[in-house]
Scaffold this active site. Sequence first.
Site, short mmCIF file in Angstrom:
data_model
loop_
_atom_site.label_atom_id
_atom_site.label_comp_id
_atom_site.label_asym_id
_atom_site.label_seq_id
_atom_site.Cartn_x
_atom_site.Cartn_y
_atom_site.Cartn_z
N ASN A 9 45.10 49.75 21.70
CA ASN A 9 44.26 48.70 22.28
C ASN A 9 42.87 49.31 22.50
O ASN A 9 42.68 50.09 23.42
CB ASN A 9 44.88 48.23 23.59
N LYS A 11 40.26 47.87 23.44
CA LYS A 11 39.51 47.22 24.54
C LYS A 11 38.07 46.92 24.10
O LYS A 11 37.84 46.60 22.94
CB LYS A 11 39.59 48.08 25.81
N HIS A 95 47.26 40.81 28.98
CA HIS A 95 46.94 42.17 29.43
C HIS A 95 46.46 42.11 30.88
O HIS A 95 45.78 41.16 31.28
CB HIS A 95 45.87 42.79 28.53
N GLU A 97 44.15 43.47 32.41
CA GLU A 97 42.69 43.31 32.58
C GLU A 97 42.28 41.86 32.41
O GLU A 97 41.36 41.38 33.08
CB GLU A 97 41.94 44.24 31.60
N GLU A 167 53.22 47.49 31.18
CA GLU A 167 52.05 48.28 31.54
C GLU A 167 51.85 48.22 33.05
O GLU A 167 51.21 47.28 33.56
CB GLU A 167 50.80 47.74 30.83
N GLY A 173 44.51 53.50 32.54
CA GLY A 173 43.18 54.11 32.63
C GLY A 173 43.02 55.06 33.81
O GLY A 173 41.92 55.47 34.13
N SER A 213 48.20 55.26 30.33
CA SER A 213 47.93 56.70 30.24
C SER A 213 48.87 57.44 29.29
O SER A 213 49.26 58.59 29.56
CB SER A 213 47.96 57.33 31.65
#
Length: 255
Positions: A9, A11, A95, A97, A167, A173, A213
């Site tokens: 991904n 991003k 996702h 985010e 996730e 991150g 991660s």
Amino acid sequence: MRKLLVAGNWKMHMLNHEAVSLARQLKVRSLGLHRVGLVLFPPFTALTAVAEILNDSDLQLGAQNLHDRRSGAFTGEVSGEMVRSAGGSWVLIGHSERRQFFGDTDAWVNLKVHAALEAGLRPMLCVGESLEERQAGRLQEVLGRQLAEGLKGLTAASATELALAYEPVWAIGTGVVATPEQAQEAHALLRGMVAELLGMDAAQRLSILYGGSVKPDNARLLMGMPDIDGALVGGASLKADDFVAIAQAADGVVK
Ligand code: 13P
């Protein structure tokens, strides 16, 4: 046996010339990896350029989001059909985010899953709990809600194209990776929930990727767990060396 999947991904990274360069490197360096499926999720702007590179390779391509409608006056949005026409065959949906910053609710996620399938795309539905939710002992409740709402209206037959990504928000991150045991526990929970929602057969066929991660040095242990069918990689997918090392780790896992 499920073939492991390793997805990158990207991003909101990669200008077109950078995306093309990374895709070229990955295409060459993944040539010998036959026991792992690889999927790249560049930004929308780079889809067509990356599709041209991947054209004659086994690497697959997807978008990071889609709108649930087929077309219309939705400025700034991209439909499933558009992703297909740009060469994508997958799409990330829900996702964390997007849930956190762009208002993707469970209900909207569900509409997007249906829209993806109607457009002939394979949805990779992302779920995961926040740190507060985990610490409050709400893991099962949160995953159960995200899954039941996200998969509403799906049949076992329509779910054959689906993949899940677990996730945990606290691992994205942050450099804090879930332990293989923590991830395995969540994946087993998810597979059990899918068995209840869509039947045992669908649950057994479903790929559930871990994301948060993932790096070359932790990938093998994670993907060696029985219910972890691959990895959805963020930061480490931007470096050819790291992504290839993770793909190699997956290729070496025999289940
Ligand atoms: P990191 O690998 O950078 O933690 O990101 C994970 C992720 O969000 C993949 O979708």
